[in-house]
Design an enzyme around this catalytic site. Structure first.
Site, PDB file in Angstrom:
ATOM      1  N   CYS A  48       0.801  -1.231   0.000  1.00 50.77           N
ATOM      2  CA  CYS A  48       0.000   0.000   0.000  1.00 50.77           C
ATOM      3  C   CYS A  48       0.833   1.279   0.000  1.00 50.77           C
ATOM      4  O   CYS A  48       0.622   2.153  -0.853  1.00 50.77           O
ATOM      5  CB  CYS A  48      -0.967   0.011   1.186  1.00 50.77           C
ATOM      6  N   ARG A  77       6.710 -10.699   6.453  1.00 52.40           N
ATOM      7  CA  ARG A  77       6.063 -10.410   7.730  1.00 52.40           C
ATOM      8  C   ARG A  77       6.661 -11.317   8.805  1.00 52.40           C
ATOM      9  O   ARG A  77       6.746 -12.529   8.637  1.00 52.40           O
ATOM     10  CB  ARG A  77       4.545 -10.623   7.633  1.00 52.40           C
ATOM     11  N   GLN A  95       1.852 -11.603  -3.092  1.00 54.12           N
ATOM     12  CA  GLN A  95       0.430 -11.271  -3.031  1.00 54.12           C
ATOM     13  C   GLN A  95      -0.024 -10.656  -4.349  1.00 54.12           C
ATOM     14  O   GLN A  95       0.653  -9.794  -4.910  1.00 54.12           O
ATOM     15  CB  GLN A  95       0.176 -10.291  -1.889  1.00 54.12           C
ATOM     16  N   ASP A  97      -1.780  -8.267  -5.450  1.00 53.98           N
ATOM     17  CA  ASP A  97      -2.321  -7.060  -4.850  1.00 53.98           C
ATOM     18  C   ASP A  97      -2.683  -6.037  -5.931  1.00 53.98           C
ATOM     19  O   ASP A  97      -2.091  -6.018  -7.009  1.00 53.98           O
ATOM     20  CB  ASP A  97      -1.267  -6.452  -3.922  1.00 53.98           C
ATOM     21  N   HIS A  99      -4.408  -1.715  -6.192  1.00 55.02           N
ATOM     22  CA  HIS A  99      -5.012  -0.543  -5.582  1.00 55.02           C
ATOM     23  C   HIS A  99      -5.714   0.250  -6.677  1.00 55.02           C
ATOM     24  O   HIS A  99      -5.129   0.526  -7.731  1.00 55.02           O
ATOM     25  CB  HIS A  99      -3.949   0.319  -4.887  1.00 55.02           C
ATOM     26  N   LYS A 179     -13.753  -3.372   5.226  1.00 55.89           N
ATOM     27  CA  LYS A 179     -13.374  -4.272   4.145  1.00 55.89           C
ATOM     28  C   LYS A 179     -14.434  -5.336   3.935  1.00 55.89           C
ATOM     29  O   LYS A 179     -15.288  -5.587   4.798  1.00 55.89           O
ATOM     30  CB  LYS A 179     -12.024  -4.947   4.451  1.00 55.89           C
ATOM     31  N   HIS A 225      -8.325  -1.136  -1.880  1.00 53.09           N
ATOM     32  CA  HIS A 225      -7.310  -2.184  -1.840  1.00 53.09           C
ATOM     33  C   HIS A 225      -7.997  -3.495  -2.207  1.00 53.09           C
ATOM     34  O   HIS A 225      -9.081  -3.786  -1.697  1.00 53.09           O
ATOM     35  CB  HIS A 225      -6.711  -2.342  -0.444  1.00 53.09           C
TER      36      HIS A 225
END
Length: 378
Positions: A48, A77, A95, A97, A99, A179, A225
């Site tokens: 992000c 992580r 991921q 991912d 946006h 979310k 997201h």
């Protein structure tokens, strides 16, 4: 198809980036850090913050919105050791991912588009899902309650407009926004949280993002997201369980294996393999001097979708004896017809639940060759 652009950002950032985004305050215990020249750097745990930098790297116009930015980012992580579990919970993962930068008026349309993407993606694997709307945590949230209320109302409106059933998961939203979570059900009915759609009014403000609107004023975009599979490692682990290792032809790492009965068919098997590869089929050749029954059992254990046997008469007739993991013996088919069938299964993303009787009939095996294979014990 859905009009995304793909980027790939660095993996290592100064901790100031995460302080600016708010992740440092909420997430630093789960981040890998190192000291370089008296500065603290972090392996990024999410895509992000740096995607916000990408949007803010130049002046944006309302004509660019909605702007959909995807990144298959490698994330790190520092999970607690007791939380690690095979491939479903790891410390380094990729991921899928994205946006989406948009206006408030575009939120509903974008979420409807995302729901269509989810249906398309999960139907390919024969998987269903349940929908949860996760709202503000009363203790751990960033920003103003009024902004949260607008974000939650936007997600609810989009879900209700789509006609989807959903449940409300109170207090389980991300710290920056509410979310929609998708609980995927595998073949055993177990539930896994994979896809997610998160609405965010906070990060664009913290990064001072703006676009020039049609009235020539600067306005702040909203960020959605989203991830479809989530962690690709985790999703793959779920698929292994879902298919019990018997992947459909289009998804299988090895789609076909050609087995020779004697050394006389080795050259023929490799020539056929070249034709398979030219057609885009992932094929291997098993030309070991082992009994054919041993080879078949071994590849059956590996759950190879197409197990193909080459004997003397098959070589003469440009054919192979066909055995499917999901359908058993098929008889003898020409090489061209086998290639055509496999390519069709790849292109249409068939699940290979079974080989239907109609397909067995279409194979039209040569009776003499079929009888020969029976005599060989195939």
């Amino acid at each position: 198809k859905y009009d995304y652009e793909e980027i790939f950002n660095p993996l290592l950032y100064n901790k100031e980036l995460f302080e600016r985004s708010g992740h440092w305050e909420h997430y630093k215990d789960n981040m890998f850090m190192m000291e370089v020249n008296e500065q603290t750097f972090c392996l990024k745990p999410m895509n992000c913050p740096d995607t916000m930098l990408y949007f803010g790297s130049k002046k944006r116009s309302y004509r660019e919105l909605p702007m959909r930015v995807a990144e298959f980012g490698h994330l790190h992580r520092n999970e607690l050791q007791g939380a690690l579990s095979g491939a479903t919970r790891v410390r380094q993962f990729c991921q899928d991912d994205a946006h989406i930068f948009c206006t408030e008026d575009q939120i509903q349309g974008e979420i409807e588009s995302l729901l269509a993407m989810l249906d398309e993606a999960y139907s390919v694997f024969g998987m269903n899902y349940d929908i949860e709307l996760s709202t503000r945590d009363p203790e751990d949230f960033m920003g103003e309650i009024a902004v949260w209320d607008r974000a939650e109302a936007g997600l609810k409106a989009a879900l209700e407009a789509s006609g989807r059933e959903y449940t409300v998961n109170e207090g389980d939203g991300a710290f920056y926004g509410p979310k929609i979570d998708f609980q995927v059900r595998d073949c055993l009915g177990r539930s896994w949280q994979c896809a997610t759609i998160q609405l965010d009014f906070q990060l664009p403000q913290r990064f001072e993002l703006s676009y020039t609107d049609s009235d020539n004023t600067d306005k702040t975009p909203v960020v959605i997201h989203r991830a479809l599979a989530g962690s690709l490692e985790r999703f793959f682990a779920i698929l292994v369980e879902h298919f019990a290792g018997a992947f459909p032809t289009w998804f299988s790492p090895v789609q076909a294996v050609i087995m020779t009965i004697t050394d006389d068919q080795v050259d023929y098997a490799w020539e056929v393999a070249k034709r398979f590869k030219k057609a885009g089929i992932r094929v291997e050749v098993d030309d070991r001097t082992e009994k054919i029954g041993y080879k078949i059992r071994e590849h059956e254990t590996q759950k190879i979708p197409y197990m193909l046997v080459a004997g003397g008469k098959e070589a003469e007739a440009d054919s192979l004896a066909v055995r499917n993991y999901t359908g058993g013996r098929r008889g003898v088919m020409t090489v061209d017809s086998i290639i055509e069938e496999i390519v069709e299964r790849i292109q249409t993303r068939k699940l290979d639940v079974e080989i239907h009787e109609s397909e067995l009939a279409e194979a039209s095996p040569d009776e003499e060759l079929a009888e020969e294979m029976v005599q060989r014990g195939y």
